[in-house]
Design an enzyme around this catalytic site. Sequence first.
Site, PDB file in Angstrom:
ATOM      1  NE  ARG A 130      -5.800 -19.483  -0.878  1.00  0.00           N
ATOM      2  CZ  ARG A 130      -5.141 -19.784  -0.556  1.00  0.00           C
ATOM      3  NH1 ARG A 130      -5.311 -21.352  -0.138  1.00  0.00           N
ATOM      4  NH2 ARG A 130      -3.737 -20.162  -0.709  1.00  0.00           N
ATOM      5  N   GLY A 131      -5.618 -20.079  -4.707  1.00  0.00           N
ATOM      6  CA  GLY A 131      -3.906 -20.446  -4.436  1.00  0.00           C
ATOM      7  C   GLY A 131      -3.889 -21.002  -6.246  1.00  0.00           C
ATOM      8  CB  ALA A 132      -0.979 -19.047  -8.221  1.00  0.00           C
ATOM      9  CG  ASP A 191      -0.810 -15.706  -6.204  1.00  0.00           C
ATOM     10  OD1 ASP A 191      -0.063 -15.820  -5.892  1.00  0.00           O
ATOM     11  OD2 ASP A 191      -1.529 -16.493  -7.295  1.00  0.00           O
ATOM     12  NE  ARG A 208      -8.471 -14.334  -6.650  1.00  0.00           N
ATOM     13  CZ  ARG A 208      -7.534 -14.218  -5.311  1.00  0.00           C
ATOM     14  NH1 ARG A 208      -6.994 -15.549  -4.621  1.00  0.00           N
ATOM     15  NH2 ARG A 208      -7.121 -13.778  -4.778  1.00  0.00           N
ATOM     16  CG  ASN A 254       2.903 -15.304  -3.019  1.00  0.00           C
ATOM     17  OD1 ASN A 254       2.467 -15.795  -3.691  1.00  0.00           O
ATOM     18  ND2 ASN A 254       3.510 -15.313  -1.416  1.00  0.00           N
ATOM     19  CE  LYS A 255      -3.221 -13.208  -0.647  1.00  0.00           C
ATOM     20  NZ  LYS A 255      -4.150 -12.352  -1.317  1.00  0.00           N
ATOM     21  CD  GLN A 284      -5.656 -15.930   1.986  1.00  0.00           C
ATOM     22  OE1 GLN A 284      -4.887 -14.925   3.155  1.00  0.00           O
ATOM     23  NE2 GLN A 284      -5.875 -15.219   0.605  1.00  0.00           N
TER      24      GLN A 284
HETATM   25  O1  MRU Z   1      -5.353 -15.062  -2.486  1.00  0.00           O
HETATM   26  P1  MRU Z   1      -4.527 -16.833  -2.877  1.00  0.00           P
HETATM   27  O2  MRU Z   1      -5.071 -16.936  -1.134  1.00  0.00           O
HETATM   28  O3  MRU Z   1      -5.014 -17.611  -4.548  1.00  0.00           O
HETATM   29  O4  MRU Z   1      -3.068 -16.470  -3.104  1.00  0.00           O
HETATM   30  C1  MRU Z   1      -2.338 -17.994  -2.933  1.00  0.00           C
HETATM   31  C2  MRU Z   1      -1.331 -16.745  -3.331  1.00  0.00           C
HETATM   32  O5  MRU Z   1      -0.916 -15.941  -2.430  1.00  0.00           O
HETATM   33  C3  MRU Z   1      -0.224 -18.152  -2.660  1.00  0.00           C
HETATM   34  O6  MRU Z   1       1.269 -17.869  -2.101  1.00  0.00           O
HETATM   35  C4  MRU Z   1       0.598 -18.211  -3.807  1.00  0.00           C
HETATM   36  O7  MRU Z   1      -0.519 -18.734  -4.783  1.00  0.00           O
HETATM   37  C5  MRU Z   1       0.925 -19.211  -5.017  1.00  0.00           C
HETATM   38  S1  MRU Z   1       0.373 -21.415  -4.101  1.00  0.00           S
HETATM   39  C6  MRU Z   1       0.756 -22.313  -4.694  1.00  0.00           C
END
Ligand code: MRU
Length: 338
Positions: free
Chosen positions: A49-51, A235, A89, A245-246, A194
């Site tokens: 996970r993470g963009a 993201d 996603r 973002n999250k 997370q």
């Molecule tokens: O749902 P996730 O855990 O993939 O969400 C991740 C985030 O929201 C991060 O803040 C974002 O991807 C930036 S990561 C460098």
Amino acid sequence: MKKTDYFSAKFENDEFIFLDQTKLPLQEVYVHTDDYEIIALAIERLEVRGAPLIGIAAAYALALSLKKTGNNDNDSAFYIAYERLARTRPTAVNLFIALDLIKSVFESHKNSTNIYNVLLSKAIQIHKDDIEHCRKIGENGLRIFQKKSNILTHCNTGKLATGGVGTAFSVIQTAFTKGLVNFVYADETRPLFQGLRLTAFELEHSGIPFSVLSDSMAASLMKDQKVDLVITGADRIALNGDSANKIGTYNLAILCNYHNIPFYIAAPSTSIDRTIPTGESIKIEYRNKNEILNPSGNRIAPDSYETYSPAFDVTPSHLIKGIITEEDIFFFPYNFLI
Ligand code: MRU
């Protein structure tokens, strides 16, 4: 006790190897695969996970989709894998940028005798670029510090979310090594934790002093003057700077505005969607109700309850003091086309 080092993902001996993040921090389990479907499922389940990391994983997966096919089957195999990975996603634009980079290499080298290797080189390049972006984001981010600071962050933006050392986390870690970080507060980041599971794990590994707090405690933390800066990742960033973002990031930006605390985003340019003028067009992912009612397989409410569970929110750009990328720090009003 010295902690063993960890990595989010790497490619070795024709296999994609990733750390299953759903098991952290209690277990560190690495999965080896050369099957793009396993990688697609891992992205959907947030094992990866993470963009930026989603983009890297998808690039390797798409290359792997042609590892076993004979040349005649390449076309259909490639597009089936492309569509499958694109459905994993919807919000992080890095996924689509990486898939399209691999697609354009495929379309211009279709008849090459070893198309798998050609696509793999491109995936490796995407991964290497991200390592460099993360490093530069950390360096550029030093400029936002006016003193040794207490930082609040949300979700996870470190090594686990990227191919390199992270985005917002890279800023925090680089500043910490320069003596510019006093303490980090990590939001637990409901509903999937997370912050509690992953950011705390990374802060502990980095030797950075921290506390974890529930998301709802941020206002009180700010009122008590315990936070100098808030930094999060993104993201998808629209041309005007609106940033997805999250879920919960928007809350923090509003709180910062009220308490006069600078709110920054740190993200690579691969998180900028140059096709959308504002955040209005960002597609937000909605997650399964089990993640709220039955977290980590621990049922706390009946399945009959309806839930509201967006995975991301969009922070309007006027609430963002600066966007730190590998190129520079950009300030409001943003226009990433210029
Ligand atoms: O749902 P996730 O855990 O993939 O969400 C991740 C985030 O929201 C991060 O803040 C974002 O991807 C930036 S990561 C460098």
